[in-house]
Write a protein that holds these residues in place. Structure first.
Motif, mmCIF file in Angstrom:
data_model
loop_
_atom_site.group_PDB
_atom_site.id
_atom_site.type_symbol
_atom_site.label_atom_id
_atom_site.label_comp_id
_atom_site.label_asym_id
_atom_site.label_seq_id
_atom_site.Cartn_x
_atom_site.Cartn_y
_atom_site.Cartn_z
ATOM 1 N N VAL A 124 0.878 -1.176 0.000
ATOM 2 C CA VAL A 124 0.000 0.000 0.000
ATOM 3 C C VAL A 124 0.914 1.225 0.000
ATOM 4 C CG1 VAL A 124 -1.862 1.205 1.185
ATOM 5 C CG2 VAL A 124 -1.723 -1.297 1.313
ATOM 6 N N PHE A 125 0.915 1.958 -1.111
ATOM 7 C CA PHE A 125 1.887 3.038 -1.316
ATOM 8 C C PHE A 125 1.328 4.360 -0.802
ATOM 9 C CE2 PHE A 125 4.543 5.548 -4.584
ATOM 10 C CZ PHE A 125 5.605 5.632 -3.697
ATOM 11 N N LEU A 126 1.999 4.904 0.231
ATOM 12 C CA LEU A 126 1.524 6.106 0.917
ATOM 13 C C LEU A 126 2.664 7.111 1.083
ATOM 14 C CD1 LEU A 126 -0.297 4.006 3.621
ATOM 15 C CD2 LEU A 126 -1.490 5.521 2.025
ATOM 16 N N ILE B 162 -1.371 -2.728 -10.492
ATOM 17 C CA ILE B 162 -1.528 -1.463 -9.781
ATOM 18 C C ILE B 162 -3.018 -1.208 -9.585
ATOM 19 C CG2 ILE B 162 -0.994 0.997 -9.754
ATOM 20 C CD1 ILE B 162 1.503 -0.754 -9.871
ATOM 21 N N LEU B 163 -3.430 -0.977 -8.331
ATOM 22 C CA LEU B 163 -4.835 -0.702 -8.016
ATOM 23 C C LEU B 163 -4.932 0.705 -7.428
ATOM 24 C CD1 LEU B 163 -5.795 -4.084 -6.253
ATOM 25 C CD2 LEU B 163 -5.598 -3.592 -8.703
ATOM 26 N N SER B 164 -5.427 1.643 -8.221
ATOM 27 C CA SER B 164 -5.523 3.049 -7.808
ATOM 28 C C SER B 164 -6.922 3.336 -7.292
ATOM 29 C CB SER B 164 -5.208 3.955 -9.000
ATOM 30 O OG SER B 164 -5.502 5.303 -8.714
ATOM 31 N N VAL B 165 -6.999 3.953 -6.108
ATOM 32 C CA VAL B 165 -8.282 4.266 -5.490
ATOM 33 C C VAL B 165 -8.465 5.777 -5.425
ATOM 34 C CG1 VAL B 165 -9.708 4.020 -3.420
ATOM 35 C CG2 VAL B 165 -8.159 2.165 -4.097
ATOM 36 N N CYS B 166 -9.593 6.253 -5.920
ATOM 37 C CA CYS B 166 -9.984 7.663 -5.805
ATOM 38 C C CYS B 166 -8.877 8.582 -6.371
ATOM 39 C CB CYS B 166 -10.303 7.979 -4.353
ATOM 40 S SG CYS B 166 -11.087 9.578 -4.067
ATOM 41 N N THR B 167 -8.368 9.515 -5.566
ATOM 42 C CA THR B 167 -7.361 10.454 -6.051
ATOM 43 C C THR B 167 -5.976 9.817 -6.177
ATOM 44 O OG1 THR B 167 -7.044 11.279 -3.791
ATOM 45 C CG2 THR B 167 -8.545 12.518 -5.218
ATOM 46 N N GLY B 168 -5.874 8.527 -5.961
ATOM 47 C CA GLY B 168 -4.638 7.827 -6.297
ATOM 48 C C GLY B 168 -4.293 8.005 -7.768
ATOM 49 N N ILE B 169 -5.308 8.370 -8.573
ATOM 50 C CA ILE B 169 -5.092 8.607 -10.000
ATOM 51 C C ILE B 169 -4.099 9.750 -10.222
ATOM 52 C CG2 ILE B 169 -7.031 10.214 -10.262
ATOM 53 C CD1 ILE B 169 -7.592 8.964 -12.979
ATOM 54 N N TYR B 170 -4.040 10.718 -9.300
ATOM 55 C CA TYR B 170 -3.095 11.827 -9.439
ATOM 56 C C TYR B 170 -1.654 11.325 -9.324
ATOM 57 C CZ TYR B 170 -6.764 15.404 -9.123
ATOM 58 O OH TYR B 170 -7.851 16.203 -9.367
ATOM 59 N N ASP C 158 3.445 -8.189 -5.443
ATOM 60 C CA ASP C 158 2.516 -8.672 -6.469
ATOM 61 C C ASP C 158 1.487 -7.613 -6.841
ATOM 62 O OD1 ASP C 158 3.423 -11.537 -6.481
ATOM 63 O OD2 ASP C 158 2.773 -11.413 -4.389
ATOM 64 N N ILE C 159 1.064 -6.846 -5.852
ATOM 65 C CA ILE C 159 0.010 -5.849 -6.040
ATOM 66 C C ILE C 159 0.433 -4.561 -5.347
ATOM 67 C CG2 ILE C 159 -2.415 -5.265 -5.576
ATOM 68 C CD1 ILE C 159 -2.906 -8.333 -5.309
ATOM 69 N N ILE C 160 0.209 -3.430 -6.019
ATOM 70 C CA ILE C 160 0.430 -2.115 -5.409
ATOM 71 C C ILE C 160 -0.924 -1.422 -5.317
ATOM 72 C CG2 ILE C 160 1.708 0.049 -5.469
ATOM 73 C CD1 ILE C 160 3.550 -2.340 -5.525
ATOM 74 N N VAL C 161 -1.357 -1.118 -4.099
ATOM 75 C CA VAL C 161 -2.571 -0.332 -3.895
ATOM 76 C C VAL C 161 -2.143 1.119 -3.696
ATOM 77 C CG1 VAL C 161 -4.574 0.086 -2.412
ATOM 78 C CG2 VAL C 161 -3.831 -2.274 -2.890
ATOM 79 N N VAL C 162 -2.770 2.026 -4.443
ATOM 80 C CA VAL C 162 -2.433 3.451 -4.357
ATOM 81 C C VAL C 162 -3.663 4.209 -3.858
ATOM 82 C CG1 VAL C 162 -1.530 5.466 -5.584
ATOM 83 C CG2 VAL C 162 -0.863 3.162 -6.318
ATOM 84 N N PRO C 163 -3.778 4.400 -2.532
ATOM 85 C CA PRO C 163 -4.907 5.171 -1.995
ATOM 86 C C PRO C 163 -4.766 6.641 -2.369
ATOM 87 C CG PRO C 163 -3.846 3.821 -0.300
ATOM 88 C CD PRO C 163 -2.922 3.876 -1.465
ATOM 89 N N GLY C 164 -5.880 7.357 -2.264
ATOM 90 C CA GLY C 164 -5.883 8.739 -2.719
ATOM 91 C C GLY C 164 -5.256 9.731 -1.761
ATOM 92 N N PRO C 165 -4.239 10.473 -2.227
ATOM 93 C CA PRO C 165 -3.672 11.577 -1.447
ATOM 94 C C PRO C 165 -4.492 12.840 -1.666
ATOM 95 C CG PRO C 165 -2.501 11.376 -3.500
ATOM 96 C CD PRO C 165 -3.548 10.285 -3.507
ATOM 97 N N ASP C 166 -4.141 13.885 -0.964
ATOM 98 C CA ASP C 166 -4.693 15.204 -1.251
ATOM 99 C C ASP C 166 -4.373 15.509 -2.720
ATOM 100 O OD1 ASP C 166 -4.999 18.031 -1.591
ATOM 101 O OD2 ASP C 166 -4.598 18.367 0.532
ATOM 102 N N PRO C 167 -5.385 15.853 -3.528
ATOM 103 C CA PRO C 167 -5.120 16.106 -4.957
ATOM 104 C C PRO C 167 -4.181 17.278 -5.213
ATOM 105 C CG PRO C 167 -7.370 16.714 -4.378
ATOM 106 C CD PRO C 167 -6.813 15.963 -3.205
ATOM 107 N N ARG C 168 -3.898 18.073 -4.191
ATOM 108 C CA ARG C 168 -2.953 19.180 -4.339
ATOM 109 C C ARG C 168 -1.518 18.754 -4.039
ATOM 110 N NH1 ARG C 168 -5.936 22.828 -0.017
ATOM 111 N NH2 ARG C 168 -5.757 20.766 0.975
ATOM 112 N N SER C 169 -1.323 17.493 -3.681
ATOM 113 C CA SER C 169 0.005 17.005 -3.296
ATOM 114 C C SER C 169 0.984 17.081 -4.461
ATOM 115 C CB SER C 169 -0.083 15.554 -2.816
ATOM 116 O OG SER C 169 -0.894 15.427 -1.679
#
Length: 253
Positions: free
Chosen positions: A10-12, A123-131, A91-102
């Motif tokens: 989980v990449f934070l 890669i599994l991007s959640v919400c603002t993880g897309i940024y 095997d899997i990277i989960v990318v939770p959403g940071p502040d979109p201004r980050s």
């Protein structure tokens, strides 16, 4: 063929939305470690699930305490510089959403790109993880979802991404899966587990049932214009309602 062990990172690198981080628990509930604790399940059912290791990955600048919303803090397992989470170890990277201004440092983006380009890694991007994913360049020319209310902002900042978030709750393009806002990540996790082949179908379905997720359609039930109008109407009501009202006298007749 299902896996015997799955290592999820989980990449934070800058902190995240609490609910976005929590979506990984959908996958965690499909682990042998979790299912073996449920006395209602026959032992051979839990034995069919893979062992799952989840590492919470910070950055050197962030340190070991990762801030999340609602005054929360997650203790990092390690930094992305740690050999335990180098490309080829996950095997899997989960990318939770940071502040979109980050803003993101080059080392963080390079690590994510290398993970994405490693064969067998999803890669599994959640919400603002897309940024974060878009900043790393891994979404160039790919279809992606993202929060419905931020589609214009994402399009402006990352025009190379083929956005589909006005219609789709989650989207897969190759080894990258991305979801809309917050709890849509739960739907993504359930869909991914059923499709990726790392879990047997029965274990993936059981995990989705235990967490009560995954039964919503991939396509939103309302149009983007209706969503925006509904949000504007809610905003107007909040605007004119003003601040909190004083509590009424608590006396009873």
């Amino acid at each position: 063929m299902s896996a015997t062990h799955i290592h999820i990172g989980v990449f934070l690198p800058t902190g995240a939305q609490f609910l976005d981080v929590a979506t990984v628990d959908v996958l965690g509930c499909m682990s042998k470690e979790y299912l073996s604790q449920l006395e209602m399940l026959p032992s051979h059912v839990a034995a069919a699930a893979p062992n799952v290791t989840i590492s919470y990955i910070s950055s050197p600048r962030q340190g070991s305490d990762i801030p999340i919303t609602s005054n929360g803090t997650i203790k990092a397992t390690c930094s992305y510089e740690d050999p335990r989470v180098a490309p080829g170890e996950l095997d899997i990277i989960v990318v939770p959403g940071p502040d979109p201004r980050s803003t993101f440092e080059q080392g963080e983006l390079k690590w994510l790109r290398e993970q994405c380009n490693t064969p067998g890694v999803d890669i599994l991007s959640v919400c603002t993880g897309i940024y974060l994913c878009a900043a790393a360049g891994i979404l160039d020319g790919k279809h992606a979802s993202g929060p419905r209310g931020l589609q214009d902002d994402i399009m402006k900042k990352y025009p190379q991404v083929k956005l589909a978030g006005t219609k789709y709750r989650w989207v897969q393009d190759g080894n990258i899966w991305s979801s809309g806002g917050v709890t849509n990540g739960n739907d993504l996790m359930a869909a991914y587990a059923k499709a990726c082949g790392r879990w047997t179908t029965s274990i993936a379905e059981m995990g989705a049932m235990l967490t009560d997720v995954g039964d919503r359609s991939q396509i939103y039930g309302e149009s983007q214009s209706r969503f925006v109008l509904g949000f504007v109407w809610t905003l107007l009501k909040a605007w004119f309602a003003g601040g909190p009202k004083s509590p009424k006298d608590g006396k009873t007749a």
